[in-house]
Design a protein around this motif. Structure first.
Motif, PDB file in Angstrom:
ATOM      1  N   LEU A 137       0.911  -1.107  -0.068  1.00  0.00           N
ATOM      2  CA  LEU A 137      -0.035  -0.063  -0.040  1.00  0.00           C
ATOM      3  C   LEU A 137       0.933   1.136  -0.007  1.00  0.00           C
ATOM      4  O   LEU A 137       0.394   2.213  -0.667  1.00  0.00           O
ATOM      5  CB  LEU A 137      -0.948   0.107   1.099  1.00  0.00           C
ATOM      6  N   ALA A 138       2.053   1.219   0.494  1.00  0.00           N
ATOM      7  CA  ALA A 138       2.885   2.364   0.709  1.00  0.00           C
ATOM      8  C   ALA A 138       4.283   2.112   0.780  1.00  0.00           C
ATOM      9  O   ALA A 138       4.656   1.125   1.701  1.00  0.00           O
ATOM     10  CB  ALA A 138       2.368   3.396   1.585  1.00  0.00           C
ATOM     11  N   LEU A 139       5.302   2.881   0.330  1.00  0.00           N
ATOM     12  CA  LEU A 139       6.615   2.883   0.488  1.00  0.00           C
ATOM     13  C   LEU A 139       7.110   4.300   0.762  1.00  0.00           C
ATOM     14  O   LEU A 139       7.159   5.015  -0.178  1.00  0.00           O
ATOM     15  CB  LEU A 139       7.460   2.136  -0.639  1.00  0.00           C
ATOM     16  N   VAL A 140       7.219   4.486   1.973  1.00  0.00           N
ATOM     17  CA  VAL A 140       7.586   6.206   2.357  1.00  0.00           C
ATOM     18  C   VAL A 140       8.951   6.102   2.728  1.00  0.00           C
ATOM     19  O   VAL A 140       9.289   5.673   3.898  1.00  0.00           O
ATOM     20  CB  VAL A 140       6.390   6.473   3.385  1.00  0.00           C
ATOM     21  N   ALA A 141       9.709   6.826   2.031  1.00  0.00           N
ATOM     22  CA  ALA A 141      11.249   7.062   2.243  1.00  0.00           C
ATOM     23  C   ALA A 141      11.627   8.533   2.975  1.00  0.00           C
ATOM     24  O   ALA A 141      11.212   9.341   2.008  1.00  0.00           O
ATOM     25  CB  ALA A 141      11.904   6.526   0.844  1.00  0.00           C
ATOM     26  N   ASP A 142      12.170   8.519   3.717  1.00  0.00           N
ATOM     27  CA  ASP A 142      12.447   9.919   4.479  1.00  0.00           C
ATOM     28  C   ASP A 142      13.681   9.561   5.575  1.00  0.00           C
ATOM     29  O   ASP A 142      13.923   8.646   5.795  1.00  0.00           O
ATOM     30  CB  ASP A 142      11.508  10.619   4.958  1.00  0.00           C
ATOM     31  N   THR A 143      14.456  10.654   5.642  1.00  0.00           N
ATOM     32  CA  THR A 143      15.528  10.638   6.590  1.00  0.00           C
ATOM     33  C   THR A 143      15.137  10.474   8.087  1.00  0.00           C
ATOM     34  O   THR A 143      15.757   9.712   8.905  1.00  0.00           O
ATOM     35  CB  THR A 143      16.426  11.872   6.443  1.00  0.00           C
ATOM     36  N   SER A 144      13.849  10.875   8.532  1.00  0.00           N
ATOM     37  CA  SER A 144      13.128  10.650   9.686  1.00  0.00           C
ATOM     38  C   SER A 144      12.037  10.519   9.304  1.00  0.00           C
ATOM     39  O   SER A 144      11.247  11.181   8.727  1.00  0.00           O
ATOM     40  CB  SER A 144      13.601  11.993  10.380  1.00  0.00           C
ATOM     41  N   LEU A 145      11.302   9.254  10.190  1.00  0.00           N
ATOM     42  CA  LEU A 145      10.091   9.077  10.273  1.00  0.00           C
ATOM     43  C   LEU A 145       9.456   8.903  11.639  1.00  0.00           C
ATOM     44  O   LEU A 145       9.595   7.826  12.306  1.00  0.00           O
ATOM     45  CB  LEU A 145       9.786   7.812   9.335  1.00  0.00           C
ATOM     46  N   GLU A 169      15.618  -7.651  -4.153  1.00  0.00           N
ATOM     47  CA  GLU A 169      15.283  -7.076  -5.721  1.00  0.00           C
ATOM     48  C   GLU A 169      15.366  -5.529  -5.947  1.00  0.00           C
ATOM     49  O   GLU A 169      15.414  -5.396  -7.196  1.00  0.00           O
ATOM     50  CB  GLU A 169      13.846  -7.695  -5.803  1.00  0.00           C
ATOM     51  N   CYS A 170      15.486  -4.857  -5.003  1.00  0.00           N
ATOM     52  CA  CYS A 170      15.560  -3.551  -5.308  1.00  0.00           C
ATOM     53  C   CYS A 170      16.546  -2.662  -4.633  1.00  0.00           C
ATOM     54  O   CYS A 170      17.545  -2.097  -5.105  1.00  0.00           O
ATOM     55  CB  CYS A 170      14.214  -2.914  -5.023  1.00  0.00           C
ATOM     56  N   LEU A 171      16.605  -2.726  -3.307  1.00  0.00           N
ATOM     57  CA  LEU A 171      17.642  -1.968  -2.381  1.00  0.00           C
ATOM     58  C   LEU A 171      19.179  -2.473  -2.708  1.00  0.00           C
ATOM     59  O   LEU A 171      20.043  -1.525  -2.867  1.00  0.00           O
ATOM     60  CB  LEU A 171      17.303  -2.041  -0.939  1.00  0.00           C
ATOM     61  N   ASN A 172      19.268  -3.751  -2.815  1.00  0.00           N
ATOM     62  CA  ASN A 172      20.717  -4.099  -3.099  1.00  0.00           C
ATOM     63  C   ASN A 172      20.831  -4.362  -4.453  1.00  0.00           C
ATOM     64  O   ASN A 172      22.135  -4.366  -4.636  1.00  0.00           O
ATOM     65  CB  ASN A 172      20.655  -5.794  -2.555  1.00  0.00           C
ATOM     66  N   GLU A 173      19.870  -3.881  -5.456  1.00  0.00           N
ATOM     67  CA  GLU A 173      20.606  -3.867  -6.729  1.00  0.00           C
ATOM     68  C   GLU A 173      20.607  -2.299  -7.168  1.00  0.00           C
ATOM     69  O   GLU A 173      20.776  -2.031  -8.501  1.00  0.00           O
ATOM     70  CB  GLU A 173      19.428  -4.479  -7.601  1.00  0.00           C
ATOM     71  N   THR A 174      20.513  -1.324  -6.372  1.00  0.00           N
ATOM     72  CA  THR A 174      20.332   0.154  -6.776  1.00  0.00           C
ATOM     73  C   THR A 174      21.262   0.778  -5.802  1.00  0.00           C
ATOM     74  O   THR A 174      21.227   0.588  -4.600  1.00  0.00           O
ATOM     75  CB  THR A 174      18.913   0.387  -6.811  1.00  0.00           C
ATOM     76  N   LEU A 175      22.020   1.744  -6.687  1.00  0.00           N
ATOM     77  CA  LEU A 175      22.813   2.936  -5.833  1.00  0.00           C
ATOM     78  C   LEU A 175      21.946   4.110  -5.727  1.00  0.00           C
ATOM     79  O   LEU A 175      21.916   4.547  -6.946  1.00  0.00           O
ATOM     80  CB  LEU A 175      24.069   2.792  -6.347  1.00  0.00           C
ATOM     81  N   PHE A 176      21.512   4.715  -4.928  1.00  0.00           N
ATOM     82  CA  PHE A 176      20.646   5.784  -4.808  1.00  0.00           C
ATOM     83  C   PHE A 176      21.684   6.900  -4.557  1.00  0.00           C
ATOM     84  O   PHE A 176      22.441   7.190  -3.671  1.00  0.00           O
ATOM     85  CB  PHE A 176      19.686   5.645  -3.364  1.00  0.00           C
ATOM     86  N   THR A 177      21.555   7.923  -5.503  1.00  0.00           N
ATOM     87  CA  THR A 177      22.242   9.176  -5.377  1.00  0.00           C
ATOM     88  C   THR A 177      21.630  10.099  -4.616  1.00  0.00           C
ATOM     89  O   THR A 177      22.261  11.005  -4.040  1.00  0.00           O
ATOM     90  CB  THR A 177      22.423   9.767  -6.844  1.00  0.00           C
ATOM     91  N   SER A 178      20.242  10.301  -4.313  1.00  0.00           N
ATOM     92  CA  SER A 178      19.695  11.111  -3.474  1.00  0.00           C
ATOM     93  C   SER A 178      18.396  10.724  -2.973  1.00  0.00           C
ATOM     94  O   SER A 178      17.787   9.593  -3.399  1.00  0.00           O
ATOM     95  CB  SER A 178      19.432  12.365  -4.481  1.00  0.00           C
ATOM     96  N   LEU A 179      17.629  11.252  -2.038  1.00  0.00           N
ATOM     97  CA  LEU A 179      16.386  10.800  -1.579  1.00  0.00           C
ATOM     98  C   LEU A 179      15.401  10.708  -2.539  1.00  0.00           C
ATOM     99  O   LEU A 179      14.459  10.044  -2.694  1.00  0.00           O
ATOM    100  CB  LEU A 179      16.068  11.779  -0.392  1.00  0.00           C
ATOM    101  N   SER A 180      15.388  11.751  -3.503  1.00  0.00           N
ATOM    102  CA  SER A 180      14.209  11.912  -4.586  1.00  0.00           C
ATOM    103  C   SER A 180      14.607  10.820  -5.564  1.00  0.00           C
ATOM    104  O   SER A 180      13.647  10.519  -6.106  1.00  0.00           O
ATOM    105  CB  SER A 180      14.410  13.225  -5.423  1.00  0.00           C
ATOM    106  N   HIS A 181      15.811  10.340  -5.700  1.00  0.00           N
ATOM    107  CA  HIS A 181      15.958   9.351  -6.602  1.00  0.00           C
ATOM    108  C   HIS A 181      15.700   7.788  -5.959  1.00  0.00           C
ATOM    109  O   HIS A 181      14.908   6.960  -6.645  1.00  0.00           O
ATOM    110  CB  HIS A 181      17.506   9.133  -6.810  1.00  0.00           C
ATOM    111  N   ALA A 182      15.928   7.915  -4.619  1.00  0.00           N
ATOM    112  CA  ALA A 182      15.291   6.579  -3.987  1.00  0.00           C
ATOM    113  C   ALA A 182      13.783   6.564  -4.129  1.00  0.00           C
ATOM    114  O   ALA A 182      13.209   5.423  -4.269  1.00  0.00           O
ATOM    115  CB  ALA A 182      15.846   6.617  -2.413  1.00  0.00           C
ATOM    116  N   ARG A 183      12.953   7.644  -3.873  1.00  0.00           N
ATOM    117  CA  ARG A 183      11.469   7.601  -3.914  1.00  0.00           C
ATOM    118  C   ARG A 183      11.064   7.164  -5.316  1.00  0.00           C
ATOM    119  O   ARG A 183      10.117   6.701  -5.504  1.00  0.00           O
ATOM    120  CB  ARG A 183      10.989   9.108  -3.526  1.00  0.00           C
TER     121      ARG A 183
END
Length: 296
Positions: free
Chosen positions: A149-157, A227-241
């Motif tokens: 239903l949701a994947l909410v990414a942020d530095t603080s939750l 399948e996602c986190l270990n396969e991707t290098l995130f350059t920024s928080l917006s890129h991760a979202r």
């Protein structure tokens, strides 16, 4: 040289390199002449092999069964034995990452909801950007359909942020009867307790040190990381979202789910909303008037 194919190749090599007769070459290799002369009548699977390689390159953490579901959707007809043979011959085996120690002993099975929206599961997953900055992801799962239903990414939750995200989900999907989570500080905060009391939603906390009691979202977290986190290098928080949003859409609408007989969570959610829940997800012994009395 243990297979007939390898022995036939050895016979041909000896004949060409040493200019020996077929009889002599077969005697040296230790293979019957009829085996050396055999010509395979097996159908050409070049297109199937190529598509299997392409899918395995796109879905590097998919095994042969899940790739078979995708091939079946595209019209390829083959049984699991042939699929496994081609999968092995193409060298597409998934490399297993190191696992963790698991508790031994008997466990009581978790009661499964009987319709979508009856019970949600929540948990956090953490990861890091390429600069080393950590961020967290709030994952929300519908336990019946396995829909994310949701994947909410942020530095603080914080607990207040979790409450606001849950309010938005309730407005979109409707109010669940129960929410399951661990005993993290965000989930035990005053903001969450007030939210649950205001929304009249039962909040169930699993026993400390028993993540298997929240098995649906724990399983989802494993797929997300593999399948996602270990396969991707995130350059920024917006890129991760952005990446998480694309992966969530693929997970809900395209990715076949082995526990749903190869169907997608969206398909199960639509069937359940029409009152045609799959038999594998229904517990006949649970009376309809006790839908709120879910236990673990």
């Amino acid at each position: 040289m243990v297979t007939p194919v390898a022995k036939r190749q050895a016979v041909r090599h000896i004949q060409e390199a040493l200019e020996l007769s077929e009889r002599r070459a077969c005697a040296l290799v230790g293979v019957a002449r009829r085996v050396a002369r055999y010509v395979s009548t097996r159908a050409d699977d070049a297109a199937l092999r190529q598509r299997l390689r392409d899918l395995a390159a796109q879905r590097r953490r998919f095994g042969y069964r899940r790739l078979g579901y995708l091939l079946a959707r595209e019209g390829f007809s083959l049984n699991h034995k042939k699929l496994f043979r081609l999968y092995q011959e193409e060298g597409l085996k998934v490399r297993h990452r190191g696992g963790r120690k698991r508790a031994l002993g008997t466990r009581s099975p978790m009661t499964i909801p009987q319709e979508p929206g009856q019970r949600w599961s929540l948990d956090f997953v953490s990861d890091a950007l390429i600069c080393g900055r950590r961020f967290r992801i709030l994952a929300v799962i519908d336990d019946f359909s396995r829909k994310n239903l949701a994947l909410v990414a942020d530095t603080s939750l914080s607990g207040g942020r979790v409450a606001r995200e849950l309010t938005a989900l309730v407005e979109r999907y409707g109010k669940p009867l129960m929410i399951v989570s661990d005993n993290g500080t965000e989930f035990t905060s005053h903001a969450i307790l007030k939210w649950a009391d205001k929304m009249k939603v039962e909040w169930h906390y699993i026993a400390p040190g028993k993540p298997q009691q929240n098995g649906f979202v724990e399983s989802f977290n494993g797929r997300l990381r593999d399948e996602c986190l270990n396969e991707t290098l995130f350059t920024s928080l917006s890129h991760a979202r952005h990446v998480l949003a694309d992966w969530r859409e693929d997970y809900n609408t395209v990715r076949p789910h082995s526990q749903l007989d190869g169907r997608t969570p969206d398909q199960i959610a639509r069937q359940g909303s029409r009152g045609h829940a799959p038999e594998t997800l229904v517990i006949p012994s649970t009376p309809s008037h006790k839908k709120r009395e879910l236990s673990f």
